[in-house]
Scaffold this motif. Structure first.
Motif, PDB file in Angstrom:
ATOM      1  N   PRO A  11       0.797  -1.240   0.000  1.00  0.00           N
ATOM      2  CA  PRO A  11       0.000   0.000   0.000  1.00  0.00           C
ATOM      3  C   PRO A  11       0.826   1.285   0.000  1.00  0.00           C
ATOM      4  O   PRO A  11       0.270   2.367  -0.158  1.00  0.00           O
ATOM      5  N   ASP A  45       7.699 -10.157  -2.979  1.00  0.00           N
ATOM      6  CA  ASP A  45       7.188 -10.968  -4.099  1.00  0.00           C
ATOM      7  C   ASP A  45       6.926 -10.056  -5.283  1.00  0.00           C
ATOM      8  O   ASP A  45       6.497  -8.918  -5.098  1.00  0.00           O
ATOM      9  N   GLN A  75      11.274  -7.616  11.749  1.00  0.00           N
ATOM     10  CA  GLN A  75      11.163  -6.783  10.541  1.00  0.00           C
ATOM     11  C   GLN A  75      11.525  -5.324  10.854  1.00  0.00           C
ATOM     12  O   GLN A  75      12.310  -4.700  10.131  1.00  0.00           O
ATOM     13  N   ASP A 100       1.317   3.448   7.161  1.00  0.00           N
ATOM     14  CA  ASP A 100       1.351   2.976   8.555  1.00  0.00           C
ATOM     15  C   ASP A 100       1.960   1.587   8.698  1.00  0.00           C
ATOM     16  O   ASP A 100       1.648   0.866   9.638  1.00  0.00           O
ATOM     17  N   GLU A 134      -0.856  -1.542  12.848  1.00  0.00           N
ATOM     18  CA  GLU A 134      -0.778  -0.260  12.114  1.00  0.00           C
ATOM     19  C   GLU A 134      -1.049   0.930  13.032  1.00  0.00           C
ATOM     20  O   GLU A 134      -0.504   2.013  12.819  1.00  0.00           O
ATOM     21  N   PRO A 240      -0.765 -13.294   0.399  1.00  0.00           N
ATOM     22  CA  PRO A 240       0.025 -14.464   0.828  1.00  0.00           C
ATOM     23  C   PRO A 240      -0.237 -14.867   2.284  1.00  0.00           C
ATOM     24  O   PRO A 240      -0.284 -16.058   2.595  1.00  0.00           O
TER      25      PRO A 240
END
Ligand code: UD1
Length: 364
Positions: A11, A45, A75, A100, A134, A240
């Motif tokens: 996004p 991906d 992450q 976000d 988020e 996914p």
């Protein structure tokens, strides 16, 4: 002046594209202006990332951090470590982040600790639901950012209530809508998947951890969708994360065998927007799709208990129904029966948000 623009996940790409373009236009007359695009690699991906760069004409990133998947801490931590090196080497005057996602928050914290100014695009959105990752990303980003670009007056009010100084808040409109208006005609002429007829199908998207990570909730939602699909075919471009959970919960094969729910791979930007434009309605738990459907005038049934984008319910075509199967079905059946509200388009969702952002940044 040097800017680092950050994008990490699907996004983000439609939000960053018009900002890059607005910078490029200024660069024609301002050779001193340096702009670099950093892709964190949160989404990697080709269907979640590369295809969006192609569809939207975004140049290849100048820097790719290649962080990939992991837990939230992994992450976020990997983005911070890699982005710190980039900031130390490049010494930008500003870092610009959008949306976000984990990459948004990670790059904000990193830049601020190095004394670099941060601009946040899409600031001030609040679901007031701290179970959403988020929401945590939004709060951390906004408390640190130096300039907060907002999409609507409700976001301005949220920021003021949190004590953000008035001079930091800048209501500019919605860069995701800049992209939508720019590509709307091309999207409309994309071929529909075989067998689908204009206005005679619904689109489903589902990926929020709150919906897909629980077997019970996911089963309940698909129970309701199954009943809706007896009245109108449903096309489901599956994220996914959702595919992985469907397999884990043993629901995947049954869903794949359902004739009236057509599960397909994630679509790139133009085919997806085209699909939405030709649909009768969208059922979703996404954030951005609530905004796009408002501008396109397509009814949107949002399967979440809350939304950080209430303006799409107040003015637009969005109906918030939670995950109660009766409410999901009743909203869908009332759309099928023709009870559709004519949406209004929120102020400044006019395709000019990105030029406003860049003008303001260059005036600093
Ligand atoms: C992220 C954003 C969410 C946004 C969504 C759009 C956060 C906290 N969440 O959620 O706000 O709406 O992107 O997609 O940043 N995966 C792949 N290929 C990819 C990317 C992800 O297979 O290119 C799989 C991985 O198994 C990964 C899982 O999807 O573990 C979730 O990806 P992740 O980026 O952690 O979060 P999203 O659920 O995509």
């Amino acid at each position: 002046m040097k800017f680092l623009l950050v994008a990490g996940a699907r996004p983000n790409f439609m939000k960053i594209a018009p900002i890059l373009e607005a910078f490029r236009q200024h660069q024609e007359t301002r050779p001193d202006l340096k702009v670099q695009l950093v892709h964190t690699g949160q989404h990697y991906d080709s269907k979640m990332s590369d295809s969006f760069f192609e569809d939207l004409g975004i140049p290849d990133p100048d820097i790719n951090l290649g962080v990939g998947s992991g837990s939230h801490a992994q992450q976020t931590g990997r983005v911070m470590i890699a982005f710190e090196e980039v900031c130390v080497k490049e010494r930008p005057d500003w870092v610009l982040v959008v949306g976000d996602v984990n990459s948004t928050m990670a790059c904000t914290i990193t830049a601020k600790k190095l004394g670099i100014r941060v601009a946040h695009v899409e600031a001030g959105l609040r679901s007031f639901d701290m179970t959403m990752p988020e929401e945590i990303n939004r709060l951390c980003t906004d408390v640190l950012a130096d300039l907060l670009f907002t999409t609507d007056p409700i976001a301005d009010r949220n920021l003021r209530r949190e004590g953000v100084a008035e001079e930091k808040i800048c209501f500019v409109g919605n860069t995701m809508i800049d992209t939508l208006l720019r590509h709307r005609d091309r999207a409309w002429s994309m071929p529909l998947p075989e067998g689908l007829v204009d206005r005679e199908f619904a689109v489903l998207t589902l990926h929020r951890p709150g919906n897909v990570d629980s077997c019970e909730t996911l089963t309940t939602i698909f129970g309701a969708i199954g009943e809706i699909a007896r009245h109108i075919p449903v096309v489901f471009p599956a994220h996914p994360r959702t595919i992985a959970r469907l397999k884990e919960f043993g629901l995947f094969d049954a869903l794949q065998n359902q004739q009236s729910i057509r599960m397909v791979e994630p679509l790139s930007y133009l085919p997806f927007v085209g699909l939405v434009m030709h649909s009768r309605m969208v059922l979703t738990d996404s954030g951005g799709i609530q905004e796009e459907t408002t501008v396109l005038g397509i009814p949107c049934i949002t399967m979440r208990p809350n939304t950080e984008r209430p303006i799409t319910c107040e003015l637009g075509s969005n109906i918030l129904v939670g995950t109660d199967p009766e409410r999901i079905k009743s909203a869908a059946f009332s759309v099928l029966n023709g009870s559709v509200r004519e949406p209004a388009i929120p102020e400044k969702w006019d395709g000019q948000a990105a030029p406003r952002i860049v003008d303001r940044l260059l005036a600093q």
